[in-house]
Design a protein around this motif. Structure first.
Motif, PDB file in Angstrom:
ATOM      1  N   ALA A 104       5.108  22.005   7.042  1.00  0.00           N
ATOM      2  CA  ALA A 104       3.758  20.817   7.519  1.00  0.00           C
ATOM      3  C   ALA A 104       5.368  19.679   7.365  1.00  0.00           C
ATOM      4  O   ALA A 104       5.320  18.797   8.381  1.00  0.00           O
ATOM      5  CB  ALA A 104       3.063  20.163   6.271  1.00  0.00           C
ATOM      6  N   GLN A 105       5.644  19.494   6.682  1.00  0.00           N
ATOM      7  CA  GLN A 105       6.673  18.261   6.363  1.00  0.00           C
ATOM      8  C   GLN A 105       7.243  18.242   7.589  1.00  0.00           C
ATOM      9  O   GLN A 105       7.705  17.769   8.775  1.00  0.00           O
ATOM     10  CB  GLN A 105       7.562  18.611   5.301  1.00  0.00           C
ATOM     11  CG  GLN A 105       8.576  17.542   5.170  1.00  0.00           C
ATOM     12  CD  GLN A 105       8.876  17.710   3.161  1.00  0.00           C
ATOM     13  OE1 GLN A 105       9.683  18.851   3.901  1.00  0.00           O
ATOM     14  NE2 GLN A 105       9.446  16.407   2.953  1.00  0.00           N
ATOM     15  N   GLU A 110       1.443  14.156   8.475  1.00  0.00           N
ATOM     16  CA  GLU A 110       0.753  12.409   9.323  1.00  0.00           C
ATOM     17  C   GLU A 110       2.049  12.023   8.175  1.00  0.00           C
ATOM     18  O   GLU A 110       2.519  10.714   8.936  1.00  0.00           O
ATOM     19  CB  GLU A 110      -0.197  12.022   8.560  1.00  0.00           C
ATOM     20  CG  GLU A 110      -1.436  13.162   9.683  1.00  0.00           C
ATOM     21  CD  GLU A 110      -0.674  12.633  11.800  1.00  0.00           C
ATOM     22  OE1 GLU A 110       0.142  11.110  11.412  1.00  0.00           O
ATOM     23  OE2 GLU A 110      -0.622  13.525  12.083  1.00  0.00           O
ATOM     24  N   VAL A 111       2.320  12.050   6.719  1.00  0.00           N
ATOM     25  CA  VAL A 111       3.052  11.203   6.185  1.00  0.00           C
ATOM     26  C   VAL A 111       4.534  11.661   6.723  1.00  0.00           C
ATOM     27  O   VAL A 111       5.618  10.391   6.466  1.00  0.00           O
ATOM     28  CB  VAL A 111       2.910  10.975   4.116  1.00  0.00           C
ATOM     29  CG1 VAL A 111       3.899  10.814   3.923  1.00  0.00           C
ATOM     30  CG2 VAL A 111       1.590  11.026   4.018  1.00  0.00           C
ATOM     31  N   ALA A 152      -0.552   5.720   6.996  1.00  0.00           N
ATOM     32  CA  ALA A 152       1.180   6.005   7.465  1.00  0.00           C
ATOM     33  C   ALA A 152       1.647   5.113   7.399  1.00  0.00           C
ATOM     34  O   ALA A 152       3.067   4.510   7.532  1.00  0.00           O
ATOM     35  CB  ALA A 152       1.614   7.142   7.265  1.00  0.00           C
ATOM     36  N   ARG A 153       1.352   5.138   8.510  1.00  0.00           N
ATOM     37  CA  ARG A 153       2.046   3.896   9.597  1.00  0.00           C
ATOM     38  C   ARG A 153       1.689   2.148   8.516  1.00  0.00           C
ATOM     39  O   ARG A 153       2.910   1.333   8.826  1.00  0.00           O
ATOM     40  CB  ARG A 153       0.896   3.075  10.687  1.00  0.00           C
ATOM     41  CG  ARG A 153       1.394   1.839  12.258  1.00  0.00           C
ATOM     42  CD  ARG A 153       0.428   1.999  12.790  1.00  0.00           C
ATOM     43  NE  ARG A 153      -0.429   0.860  12.484  1.00  0.00           N
ATOM     44  CZ  ARG A 153      -2.479   2.140  12.893  1.00  0.00           C
ATOM     45  NH1 ARG A 153      -2.053   2.650  13.332  1.00  0.00           N
ATOM     46  NH2 ARG A 153      -3.134   1.510  12.105  1.00  0.00           N
ATOM     47  N   ASP A 154       0.844   1.630   8.239  1.00  0.00           N
ATOM     48  CA  ASP A 154       0.911   0.572   7.557  1.00  0.00           C
ATOM     49  C   ASP A 154       1.024   0.092   6.865  1.00  0.00           C
ATOM     50  O   ASP A 154       1.795  -0.309   5.897  1.00  0.00           O
ATOM     51  CB  ASP A 154      -0.901   0.271   7.898  1.00  0.00           C
ATOM     52  CG  ASP A 154      -1.346  -0.154   8.802  1.00  0.00           C
ATOM     53  OD1 ASP A 154      -1.141   0.162  10.197  1.00  0.00           O
ATOM     54  OD2 ASP A 154      -2.833   0.102   9.130  1.00  0.00           O
ATOM     55  N   ARG A 155       1.044   1.456   5.102  1.00  0.00           N
ATOM     56  CA  ARG A 155       1.450   1.243   3.833  1.00  0.00           C
ATOM     57  C   ARG A 155       3.005   2.037   3.548  1.00  0.00           C
ATOM     58  O   ARG A 155       3.840   1.610   2.603  1.00  0.00           O
ATOM     59  CB  ARG A 155       0.583   1.856   2.935  1.00  0.00           C
ATOM     60  CG  ARG A 155      -0.568   0.827   3.859  1.00  0.00           C
ATOM     61  CD  ARG A 155      -1.063  -0.404   2.441  1.00  0.00           C
ATOM     62  NE  ARG A 155      -0.620  -0.158   1.384  1.00  0.00           N
ATOM     63  CZ  ARG A 155      -1.711   0.067   0.177  1.00  0.00           C
ATOM     64  NH1 ARG A 155      -2.791   0.251   1.342  1.00  0.00           N
ATOM     65  NH2 ARG A 155      -1.633   0.420  -0.871  1.00  0.00           N
TER      66      ARG A 155
END
Length: 391
Positions: free
Chosen positions: A251-252, A79-80, A24-27
Motif C-alpha cells: 500500500a505504501q 493515501e498518506v 493528507a492534502r491539507d495537513r
C-alpha cells in the motif's frame, strides 16, 4: 490517485478514502518536504492522524479502536504515502508492531497495550532484525532468560522503524537456543523499561522523517506475562504477522507511485516545449500510459491481498509477498520514470519527485527484500502443489 477508480469499493471505504485524501492534502503534504529536509519525525502528520482516529485503524473495537478491516488499513496508508512516505509509516508500523498481540496475545495483554495505542497515547514498533540476522531472521542472537516470574532480555535489534518515538516494542528473542526458530519467543518491551536504550538515527537515502535506530536491551527485566503467546511460538507469530503486514508495504509503495504519477502528469500538462505542452508528445504519453497501467495492476494485487488478509485465506503468504514485491518494483520504476519526465526539474528538490524516488527504494527492501519475497512465493506455491499431489 487519478479520477478513474476501477474498484468497486463499499460506500464506507470510498468515504474513508476521500477523508484521508483531504487530510493528507491539507495537513500532511505541506510539511512533507521539510520533514525530509530536516530528517525529523512528522509530528504534524502524527497529530492529524490521531485527531482523526487514523493512526491505528486496525485495533479491534473492544480495545477502543475502529476495528477497521485490512482494506481500510491499506487505503489509509496508500493515501498518506501519496503525499509523504515517512508519515505513512505511522499507521503502517503501528499495525506491524501490534499485530502480534492481535494474533496471539492474551486478553489482558491486548487490553493493556492496544487501548493506549488506539487512544493515540503510544506507538508500537517491531523488533525482529539484528546486525547479524536480517533475511535470516531465525539466526537472531538476542536472548530472553527466565528468572522466576520474569524474563531478562539482552541483545541488539537493528533497523527498527520509529525507534525512540514508539512507547512499545514487540521484541523477538531466543528462549531456547537448541531449537532455532522453534526456540524464539515474542515479548512486549516498553521504552521506559530499565536497560532499554537507542542508537543514533540512521542516515538514510529515503523515509528520512521516520527514525530508524538500533534498540539495545541490556539486562532488561520484564514480567513473564508480557510474553506474546506461548514460549517458542514467537517466530511463527512473527511470520504470520508479516503475511498480513507486507500488504501495508504494498500500500505504501502504491501510494508513492500514484503520487509520483499525479505530479508528473500535472507537469506534462503545464510545461511547454517546442510551442506545445509536453503532454502532446506521443513518446511521453506512452510513458504515462505504462506508469498508470502498472499502478492499476499493483492496486488490484494489493487490494486482492488485503481481501485475503481479512478472510485469512490459505494462500495469504503468497498473496502478501506477491503484492509487496510487485507494488514495490512498480513504485521504483514509476518514480524513476516520473523524475525522467520532469527532466532537470525532476532532479531538483523544487519538486517532490526526487524524494518519492528515494522513498520508493526502501519498499523493495524492508519487511523482506524482494529477492526474499520471491523465495517466499516459490516455496508457498511448491508446498501447495505438493499438497495437491498428496491429496
Amino acid at each position: 490517485m487519478s479520477s478513474f477508480d476501477y474498484f468497486t469499493l463499499s460506500e464506507e471505504h470510498r468515504m474513508l478514502r476521500e477523508a484521508v485524501r483531504d487530510l493528507a492534502r491539507d495537513r500532511i503534504a505541506p510539511h512533507a518536504a521539510d520533514v525530509d529536509e530536516q530528517a525529523r519525525f512528522p509530528q504534524e502528520a502524527h497529530d492529524a492522524l490521531v485527531a482523526n482516529d487514523l493512526h491505528a485503524v486496525h485495533v479491534p473495537e473492544e480495545f477502543g479502536g475502529a476495528g477497521a478491516d485490512a482494506l481500510a488499513s491499506v487505503i489509509v496508508i496508500e493515501e498518506v504515502a501519496r503525499v509523504c512516505a515517512s508519515s505513512s509509516l505511522i499507521p503502517a508500523v503501528n499495525k506491524l508492531g501490534s499485530l502480534p498481540l492481535v494474533l496471539a496475545g492474551s486478553e489482558a495483554l491486548k487490553k493493556r497495550y492496544l487501548a493506549p495505542l488506539a487512544a493515540g497515547d503510544a506507538m508500537f514498533s517491531y523488533c525482529l532484525s539484528e546486525p547479524g540476522a536480517g533475511s535470516d531472521a531465525a539466526g537472531m542472537t538476542t536472548r530472553a532468560v527466565r528468572d522466576g516470574d520474569h524474563y531478562v532480555l539482552n541483545g541488539v535489534k537493528r533497523w527498527i522503524t520509529n525507534a525512540g518515538v514508539s512507547e512499545y516494542y514487540t521484541v523477538m528473542a531466543v528462549t531456547d537456543p537448541s531449537r532455532r526458530s522453534g526456540g524464539i519467543s515474542a515479548f512486549v518491551v516498553e521504552k521506559s523499561d530499565p536497560g532499554v536504550t537507542f542508537g543514533a538515527p540512521e542516515k538514510k537515502l529515503g523515509i528520512k522523517g521516520s527514525p530508524t535506530r538500533e534498540v539495545y536491551l541490556d539486562n532488561v527485566r520484564i514480567p513473564a506475562d508480557r510474553m506474546i503467546g506461548d514460549e517458542g511460538t514467537g517466530f511463527a507469530t512473527a511470520m504470520r504477522t508479516l503475511d498480513h503486514t507486507r500488504i501495508t508495504i504494498a500500500a505504501q509503495a502504491l501510494g508513492i507511485a500514484q503520487g509520483a504519477l499525479d505530479h508528473a502528469t500535472a507537469y506534462l500538462r503545464e510545461r511547454k516545449q517546442f510551442g506545445k505542452p509536453l503532454a502532446d508528445f506521443q513518446g511521453l504519453q506512452f510513458m504515462v500510459a505504462d506508469m498508470a497501467m502498472k499502478i492499476s495492476a499493483a492496486r488490484a494485487l494489493t487490494y486482492q491481498a488485503a481481501a485475503a488478509s481479512e478472510r485469512g485465506d490459505a494462500d495469504l503468504t503468497y498473496q502478501g509477498a506477491a503484492a509487496k514485491c510487485f507494488a514495490s518494483d512498480v513504485a521504483m520504476e514509476v518514480t524513476t520514470d516520473a523524475v525522467q519526465l520532469l527532466g532537470g526539474y525532476g532532479y531538483s528538490r523544487e519538486y517532490p519527485l526526487e524524494r518519492m524516488m528515494r522513498d520508493a527504494k526502501i519498499t523493495q527492501i524492508y519487511e523482506g527484500t524482494n529477492q526474499i519475497q520471491r523465495v517466499v512465493m516459490s516455496r508457498s506455491l511448491l508446498r501447495a502443489a505438493d499438497t495437491g499431489k498428496r491429496n
